[in-house]
Write an enzyme that holds these catalytic residues in place. Structure first.
Site, PDB file in Angstrom:
ATOM      1  N   ARG A 293     -13.104 -24.435   7.666  1.00 44.53           N
ATOM      2  CA  ARG A 293     -14.076 -23.353   7.446  1.00 44.53           C
ATOM      3  C   ARG A 293     -13.643 -22.081   8.179  1.00 44.53           C
ATOM      4  O   ARG A 293     -13.874 -20.978   7.725  1.00 44.53           O
ATOM      5  CB  ARG A 293     -15.481 -23.796   7.857  1.00 44.53           C
TER       6      ARG A 293
ATOM      7  N   ASP B 190     -17.082  -2.206  -5.915  1.00 48.87           N
ATOM      8  CA  ASP B 190     -16.713  -3.444  -6.602  1.00 48.87           C
ATOM      9  C   ASP B 190     -15.537  -3.104  -7.518  1.00 48.87           C
ATOM     10  O   ASP B 190     -15.696  -2.399  -8.513  1.00 48.87           O
ATOM     11  CB  ASP B 190     -17.911  -3.973  -7.401  1.00 48.87           C
TER      12      ASP B 190
ATOM     13  N   LYS C 136     -11.720 -13.025 -11.816  1.00 48.30           N
ATOM     14  CA  LYS C 136     -11.404 -12.236 -13.007  1.00 48.30           C
ATOM     15  C   LYS C 136      -9.912 -11.868 -13.033  1.00 48.30           C
ATOM     16  O   LYS C 136      -9.087 -12.755 -13.158  1.00 48.30           O
ATOM     17  CB  LYS C 136     -12.324 -11.018 -13.055  1.00 48.30           C
TER      18      LYS C 136
HETATM   19  C1  LIG Z   1     -18.000 -11.778 -12.099  1.00 46.23           C
HETATM   20  C2  LIG Z   1     -18.327 -10.573 -11.306  1.00 46.23           C
HETATM   21  C3  LIG Z   1     -18.937 -10.684 -10.055  1.00 46.23           C
HETATM   22  C4  LIG Z   1     -19.370 -12.020  -9.481  1.00 46.23           C
HETATM   23  O1  LIG Z   1     -18.290 -12.820  -9.155  1.00 46.23           O
HETATM   24  P1  LIG Z   1     -18.294 -14.447  -9.227  1.00 46.23           P
HETATM   25  O2  LIG Z   1     -16.888 -14.777  -8.896  1.00 46.23           O
HETATM   26  O3  LIG Z   1     -18.694 -14.811 -10.609  1.00 46.23           O
HETATM   27  O4  LIG Z   1     -19.279 -14.895  -8.217  1.00 46.23           O
HETATM   28  C5  LIG Z   1     -19.168  -9.522  -9.344  1.00 46.23           C
HETATM   29  N1  LIG Z   1     -18.838  -8.309  -9.836  1.00 46.23           N
HETATM   30  C6  LIG Z   1     -18.261  -8.171 -11.038  1.00 46.23           C
HETATM   31  C7  LIG Z   1     -17.921  -6.809 -11.538  1.00 46.23           C
HETATM   32  C8  LIG Z   1     -17.989  -9.287 -11.821  1.00 46.23           C
HETATM   33  O5  LIG Z   1     -17.433  -9.135 -13.028  1.00 46.23           O
END
Ligand SMILES: *Cc1c(COP(=O)(O)O)cnc(C)c1O
Length: 383
Positions: free
Chosen positions: A48, A174, A199
Site C-alpha cells: 500500500r 483533468d 483511457k
Molecule cells: C473516465 C474518466 C474519469 C474517471 O476515471 P476512472 O478511471 O473511470 O475512474 C475521469 N475523468 C475523465 C475525463 C474520464 O474520461
C-alpha cells in the site's frame, strides 16, 4: 531533458539489476523482507505504501507531465477523491466546468456534497462568468477539464490558471482527453493534473487506473499520506500494464488525431449530422485555443444528429467497428450514447447532455474502414 517520445519509453524504466531483464518485472508481492527491523531495501515495506512497479509508472507519468510528483491510483475517480479530500474541508467550495466527466460531477456533488463541500458547475470559456462563481475565502479549487466530456469544449488553461491564482485557488486540470502527448497543463500554469489512466495512457481498454501529478512538495506529501492511509493504489499488474501502454502513447495519439480529423471532415455537412464537435475543425469555437495549447486535437468527438434522439440511439446501436461501450482512449473505436451511459447521473439536470448526441472514441484502425462503418450506419438511420 530528452524528447517526449523518448521519455515515454525510458523514463523510470531501468532494466532489472538482478537478471538484466529489459522490462521491469511485475513485483507481485504484498510485502517486503526487512534486513533488520526498519532495514528496508529501496524504501519498500508494504504494497500500500509502495511497490517498484508502481514507482516506475509514477516516475514515467511525472516525467511526461513535467511534474515533480506523480501518484498512481486504482482508478481515475480514486485519484480525484484523494486529491479532493486532501485539498478541501467541510464548508469549502469549488468551481467546476459544466461539461465534465459525469462521474467527476457525481463524486463531488453526491459523495463530497454530504460532507459539506459545495460546488458550482459553470461555463469556463468566459473568464467573467468564472470570476463571478468564485466565493472569496471559501472557494478553494478551480477544476478544469479540457477538452471536455462529451462536448469537446476547450478551456484556455493559461488564462484560467492566472485567474485562479489571483483568487488564491488550486487550479486542477483533468488531462484525460488530451493526454500529456498533446497537452501539458503544468507548463501552462495549472497546479495539479489528474488522469484516468484507464483511457489514453493505458490505451488498450484492459486496465483501470488514475493519477495525480503536481509540483508542490507540501501538497504532494499530504496526497502521499492520504494515499497510504486510504489505500486506493494501483496493483502491480495494473501499473505494469499501464507502463506498457504508455510506451506507444506518442505514436498512438498522432494516429488517433489523424483518424479523428479525417472522420470529422467527412461527417461535417452530411445531412444526417446537425453538428460535429471536434476541436480540429476550424469552425469549432475552441479551435484557436486548442491549436495554441495542444499539439494535436485528439481522438474524441461528439456528433449531434439532425433527426433527434431516436437517430442518435440508432447510430450508437448501428455501427460495427465502433463498438457500443462506455470508456474511451483505446486502440479500438468505441461509440457511446452519453445521455444514458457516461452522463446518466446528470440526466434531467442543467448539466444533461443533449439527447441527440453520440460520442465517438476514434481508434487507430484504418480510417477508410471507420468511415465506411459510420456511413453504413448513417445510411440505415431511417430503415
Ligand atoms: C473516465 C474518466 C474519469 C474517471 O476515471 P476512472 O478511471 O473511470 O475512474 C475521469 N475523468 C475523465 C475525463 C474520464 O474520461
Amino acid at each position: 531533458m530528452t524528447g517526449f517520445d523518448t521519455r515515454a519509453i525510458h523514463a523510470g524504466q531501468e532494466f532489472d539489476p538482478t537478471t538484466g531483464a529489459v522490462i521491469l518485472p511485475i513485483y507481485q508481492t504484498s510485502t517486503f523482507v526487512q534486513d533488520r527491523i526498519g532495514g528496508l531495501r529501496g524504501g519498500y515495506e508494504y504494497n500500500r505504501s509502495g511497490n517498484p512497479t508502481r514507482t516506475s509508472l509514477q516516475t514515467l507519468i511525472a516525467s511526461l507531465e513535467g511534474g515533480r510528483h506523480a501518484f498512481s491510483f486504482a482508478s481515475g475517480l480514486a485519484a480525484e477523491d484523494t486529491l479532493l479530500r486532501t485539498a478541501l474541508r467541510p464548508g469549502d467550495h469549488m468551481v467546476l466546468g459544466n461539461d465534465v466527466y459525469g462521474g467527476t460531477h457525481r463524486l463531488i456533488d453526491q459523495v463530497h456534497g454530504p460532507w459539506g463541500v459545495e460546488v458550482t458547475a459553470t461555463e469556463l470559456s468566459d473568464p467573467d462568468v468564472v470570476r463571478a462563481a468564485i466565493r472569496p475565502g471559501t472557494t478553494k479549487i478551480l477544476w478544469v477539464e479540457t477538452p471536455s466530456n462529451p462536448l469537446m469544449k476547450i478551456t484556455d488553461i493559461a488564462t484560467l490558471a492566472e485567474l485562479g491564482h489571483d483568487a488564491g485557488l488550486l487550479v486542477v486540470v483533468d488531462n484525460t482527453f488530451a493526454s500529456p502527448a498533446l497537452q501539458q497543463p503544468l507548463a501552462l500554469g495549472a497546479d495539479v493534473v489528474v488522469h484516468s489512466t484507464t483511457k489514453y495512457l493505458g490505451g488498450h481498454s484492459d486496465v483501470l487506473g488514475g493519477a495525480v501529478v503536481l509540483n508542490d512538495d507540501a501538497l504532494a506529501e499530504q496526497i502521499g499520506f492520504l494515499q497510504l492511509a486510504v489505500g486506493a493504489v494501483s496493483s502491480p499488474m495494473d501499473a505494469w500494464l499501464t507502463v506498457r501502454g504508455i510506451k506507444t502513447l506518442a505514436v498512438r495519439m498522432r494516429r488517433h488525431s489523424e483518424n479523428a480529423q479525417a472522420i470529422a471532415e467527412h461527417l461535417v455537412g452530411l445531412p444526417a449530422i446537425e453538428r460535429v464537435y471536434y476541436p480540429g475543425l476550424p469552425q469549432h469555437p475552441g479551435h484557436d485555443i486548442a491549436a495554441r495549447q495542444m499539439s494535436g486535437f485528439g481522438g474524441m468527438m461528439a456528433l449531434a444528429l439532425a433527426h433527434g434522439p431516436a437517430a442518435a440511439r440508432r447510430l450508437a446501436e448501428g455501427t460495427h467497428l465502433f463498438q457500443l461501450a462506455e470508456s474511451l482512449g483505446g486502440v479500438e473505436s468505441l461509440i457511446a450514447y452519453p445521455a444514458e451511459m457516461t452522463h446518466a447521473s446528470v440526466r434531467g439536470t442543467p448539466l444533461a447532455v443533449p439527447e441527440n448526441v453520440v460520442r465517438l472514441s476514434v481508434g487507430i484502425e484504418d480510417v477508410i474502414d471507420l468511415i465506411a462503418d459510420l456511413d453504413d450506419a448513417l445510411g440505415h438511420l431511417t430503415d
